[in-house]
Design an enzyme around this catalytic site. Sequence first.
Site, PDB file in Angstrom:
ATOM      1  N   GLN A  31      50.249  26.426  50.239  1.00 27.96           N
ATOM      2  CA  GLN A  31      48.934  27.067  50.363  1.00 27.96           C
ATOM      3  C   GLN A  31      48.313  26.870  51.739  1.00 27.96           C
ATOM      4  O   GLN A  31      47.252  27.435  52.029  1.00 27.96           O
ATOM      5  CB  GLN A  31      47.981  26.508  49.294  1.00 27.96           C
ATOM      6  CG  GLN A  31      48.332  26.886  47.874  1.00 27.96           C
ATOM      7  CD  GLN A  31      48.088  28.353  47.562  1.00 27.96           C
ATOM      8  OE1 GLN A  31      47.377  29.057  48.277  1.00 27.96           O
ATOM      9  NE2 GLN A  31      48.689  28.835  46.481  1.00 27.96           N
TER      10      GLN A  31
ATOM     11  N   SER B  80      56.099  29.313  51.675  1.00 30.96           N
ATOM     12  CA  SER B  80      56.496  30.529  50.967  1.00 30.96           C
ATOM     13  C   SER B  80      55.805  31.712  51.627  1.00 30.96           C
ATOM     14  O   SER B  80      54.575  31.741  51.747  1.00 30.96           O
ATOM     15  CB  SER B  80      56.101  30.432  49.489  1.00 30.96           C
ATOM     16  OG  SER B  80      56.680  31.475  48.741  1.00 30.96           O
ATOM     17  N   ALA B  81      56.584  32.688  52.055  1.00 28.76           N
ATOM     18  CA  ALA B  81      56.061  33.777  52.883  1.00 28.76           C
ATOM     19  C   ALA B  81      54.974  34.594  52.197  1.00 28.76           C
ATOM     20  O   ALA B  81      54.054  35.098  52.851  1.00 28.76           O
ATOM     21  CB  ALA B  81      57.205  34.692  53.311  1.00 28.76           C
TER      22      ALA B  81
ATOM     23  N   CYS C 136      51.277  30.730  38.183  1.00 32.66           N
ATOM     24  CA  CYS C 136      52.537  30.306  37.572  1.00 32.66           C
ATOM     25  C   CYS C 136      52.356  29.942  36.109  1.00 32.66           C
ATOM     26  O   CYS C 136      53.327  29.780  35.378  1.00 32.66           O
ATOM     27  CB  CYS C 136      53.120  29.119  38.341  1.00 32.66           C
ATOM     28  SG  CYS C 136      53.378  29.457  40.093  1.00 32.66           S
TER      29      CYS C 136
END
Length: 381
Positions: free
Chosen positions: A180, A200-201, A328
């Site tokens: 994040q 994470s892209a 998630c």
Amino acid sequence: MEKIYLDNAATTPILPEVIELMADSMRVNFGNPSSTHQFGRTAKVAVETARKNIAKHFNVSAREIIFTAGGTEADNLILQNAVVDLGVETIVTTKIEHHAVLHTVEFLKSKYGINIVYLSVNDDGEIDLDELADVLTNEQTKTLVTLMWVNNEIGNLLPIKEVAQICKSNGALFHSDTVQAIGHYALDLKEVPVDFITASAHKFHGPKGVGFAYVKKGISVFPMLHGGDQEGGSRSSTENVHSILGMEKALDVAMERIEKDTIYIKGVKKQLIDGLRKLFSEIQFNGLSNEMEMSTYTVLSVRFPFTDKMLLFNLDLFGISASGGSACQSGSNKGSHVLDAFLNEHDAEKTSVRFSFSRFTKKEDIDSVLSFFENFNKKDI
């Protein structure tokens, strides 16, 4: 009906320039990077150039960057290697980490019998640095500390420099899930002695399904999947060339715009905080998410002074996309493990909503959210 997207902590819209670059790559750059012919060499050069450019943003060498399918794989790769290959016997963490860390640590305990130490968190979801230092001082086994830099649900900022120094002083390895944070904060890994980070892209306007792990020079990483020697032998699988290039572009744009975007998004977040406070005198904010300098500017976790299980649904009907916590956990009836870790039973029963912002969030979007709650507030709650 206008659609308003306020769930950027779950994923962000892909930048148009990233889409364009990836589309061009798909058309002309289709070789396998492991092939030795000209098409393969062209793809290999593109991947390695992206690796070098990404590494520069963190002041590290290219060989310290391992491309993965995202943050979850990167967390798993690091944590499993720490236990299986580096001999870690104790992992120090908290119960408010992302499940990519918590579930992996629990798996490692069940399979290898490692010791897990959960640091306490206060009513705002903060750790006690003195407790961390005491734990590490008294621990006799090889230890890894895993604490996320930015909490994905409440936005709390870990004092990452201080934690890194405590770990270094006590000879403990330090892994931080920075999913994040990457693309939103600058991080010089020569100044902050972190051993492992993950990214994470799709959290910074890049494509889904691609990310990376940083592994400090001198630490060996062995693949969880077997069948190839890609990524310097650390991760077997043909590299996702187009997505890697998209990630590189997204990170370049994010870091170029970081000061401008930070100022703008902070203004959007403050607009929502101030507006909600005017509408609900007893409103609360989970963790430190309303503290502008102690939480990320992209996340606001709101705890309303009522319980309404249909609130997110009604927001969605109004065209507003937000979240009850981590995306998630969508569909789960267990609630938020993060909030449950530090809220009392009474507060945990109240309805909480996570709003998260990006450079594409408009001030008019916040006006629409406040309009929804102004009408909502007129109802008999």
